[in-house]
Design an enzyme around this catalytic site. Structure first.
Site, short mmCIF file in Angstrom:
data_model
loop_
_atom_site.label_atom_id
_atom_site.label_comp_id
_atom_site.label_asym_id
_atom_site.label_seq_id
_atom_site.Cartn_x
_atom_site.Cartn_y
_atom_site.Cartn_z
N CYS A 88 36.99 -24.23 45.85
CA CYS A 88 35.74 -24.88 46.22
C CYS A 88 35.19 -25.57 44.98
CB CYS A 88 34.75 -23.85 46.75
SG CYS A 88 33.23 -24.61 47.32
N GLY A 89 35.09 -26.90 45.06
CA GLY A 89 34.66 -27.67 43.89
C GLY A 89 33.18 -27.48 43.60
N HIS A 90 32.34 -27.66 44.63
CA HIS A 90 30.90 -27.50 44.38
C HIS A 90 30.64 -26.05 43.96
CE1 HIS A 90 29.98 -25.27 48.14
NE2 HIS A 90 28.90 -24.92 47.47
N HIS A 213 38.98 -29.12 57.39
CA HIS A 213 37.88 -29.97 56.90
C HIS A 213 38.16 -31.40 57.35
CE1 HIS A 213 37.55 -26.59 54.09
NE2 HIS A 213 36.34 -27.00 53.75
N ASP A 244 28.95 -30.43 54.55
CA ASP A 244 28.79 -30.21 53.11
C ASP A 244 27.69 -31.13 52.59
OD1 ASP A 244 29.08 -29.80 50.39
OD2 ASP A 244 31.28 -29.79 50.46
N CYS A 248 31.65 -32.68 48.13
CA CYS A 248 32.82 -31.83 48.35
C CYS A 248 33.87 -32.05 47.26
CB CYS A 248 33.42 -32.05 49.74
SG CYS A 248 34.60 -30.75 50.17
N GLY A 249 33.97 -31.07 46.38
CA GLY A 249 34.89 -31.22 45.25
C GLY A 249 36.35 -31.25 45.67
N THR A 250 36.73 -30.36 46.58
CA THR A 250 38.13 -30.36 47.02
C THR A 250 38.40 -31.58 47.91
OG1 THR A 250 37.49 -28.79 48.77
CG2 THR A 250 38.53 -27.88 46.81
O1 PYC Z 1 33.10 -28.61 47.10
O2 PYC Z 1 35.20 -28.14 47.50
C1 PYC Z 1 34.03 -28.14 47.81
C2 PYC Z 1 33.63 -27.55 49.11
C3 PYC Z 1 34.46 -27.03 50.07
C4 PYC Z 1 33.66 -26.60 51.10
C5 PYC Z 1 32.35 -26.84 50.76
N1 PYC Z 1 32.36 -27.42 49.54
#
Ligand code: PYC
Length: 320
Positions: A88-90, A213, A244, A248-250
């Protein structure tokens, strides 16, 4: 009464609830092994921490666990209202800013073991007296698995790429929808139906992995100067049907892999990804051993700390 301390942060509007000490032992295996144990034996803690009436569908949780990889300072397992995330990036930006707030890390490089691999976070310096909250996360390798896959919703065919950025994403551009806050219900409904169609049509990530996602892309908002404030804007629907709030980092990592594959992103070039709420992550890629390594930068803010209380008599104490 069981007591579980937590610290809440948000990264570009998307919350992360950090649990720094678990009330049980997960053994000495890898973080992936610890996740298997959690799934098999302790899923009620995920429900207790995140679900209503204490939590909400929007919350993402993070368990801080000991890493097995000796090069890592921390291990982490992310979870949501319906299950667990690979990465999870965030959440990693929130985790590192929260650890900085708690005085457990100082600016520099921090290696973190996740169930899908090791990520390397860089905590940037901040002005004196303020906890550092800007973090760059060098993610695990991202890649595009499938290109321009058609999906038909109500007789309308849209196309998407299937890509991995630590979770599986379906990235759609030709949806024709307004990506803005006034359109959240329609965006959610459409994305959910896309996801259902992926399942119905047997479209998956590598090795049959579920694509959980969906990302809808659109041009970014414009500033007063009429210049776009980012390279692109996105709506991202998460596995439990919450969207999100962050870019979303990923998901941005998956996007960067697709852009690179299309020849639209160079190594080291900054890509600004805006979320539907307006927050922005900066992303770039490097190539190592022929693999695409994304780095995502954003800021997180701690916003509350407290103690979860679980009264064994409470019929909804472990979530609804
Ligand atoms: O930031 O990767 C992310 C992420 C995944 C699900 C919610 N945020």
């Amino acid at each position: 009464m069981k007591k579980i301390p937590y610290l809440d942060s948000h990264t570009g509007g998307e919350p992360t609830r950090l649990i720094t000490s678990l009330p049980f032992d997960l053994g000495t295996g890898s973080v992936a092994d610890k996740l298997s144990t959690l799934k098999a034996h302790h899923d009620d803690l995920r429900r207790t921490v995140l679900l209503e009436p204490r939590g909400s569908d929007v919350l993402v949780g993070a368990y801080l666990v000991p890493p097995a990889d000796p090069t890592c300072q921390f291990g982490v397992i992310y979870f949501n209202n319906v299950g667990y995330l690979g990465m999870c990036g965030h959440g990693t930006i929130g985790l590192i800013a929260s650890l900085a707030y708690m005085g457990k890390v100082t600016p520099g490089v921090i290696r973190v073991e996740t169930p899908v691999g090791v990520v390397e976070a860089t905590l940037h310096k901040n002005e004196a007296g303020k906890y550092p909250n800007k973090v760059s996360v060098q993610n695990i390798p991202a890649y595009r698995h499938l290109t321009h896959i058609p999906v038909t919703i109500d007789g309308k065919t849209v196309h998407g790429d299937v890509a991995w950025g630590g979770n599986w994403f379906f990235l759609v551009h030709d949806h024709g929808m307004d990506v803005n806050m006034g359109n959240l219900e329609a965006l959610t409904d459409f994305s959910w139906r896309v996801r259902e169609q992926l399942t119905a049509n047997g479209i998956t990530g590598a090795n049959g992995a579920e694509i959980d996602h969906v990302e809808l892309f659109a041009p970014a908002s414009t500033a007063l100067s009429a210049e776009p404030v980012a390279d692109s804007k996105s709506f991202v629907l998460c596995p439990g049907k919450a969207y999100d709030r962050s870019p979303c980092g990923t998901g941005t990592s998956a996007k960067l892999a697709c852009l690179y594959g299309d020849g639209k992103l160079q190594v080291g070039q900054i890509w600004k990804q805006q979320s539907v709420v307006g927050s922005i992550f900066e992303g770039s890629i490097q190539i190592q051993d022929n693999r695409i390594i994304p780095t995502i930068t954003g800021e997180a803010w701690v916003m509350s700390e407290g103690t979860i209380l679980v009264d064994e008599r409470d019929p909804f104490g472990k979530g609804i």
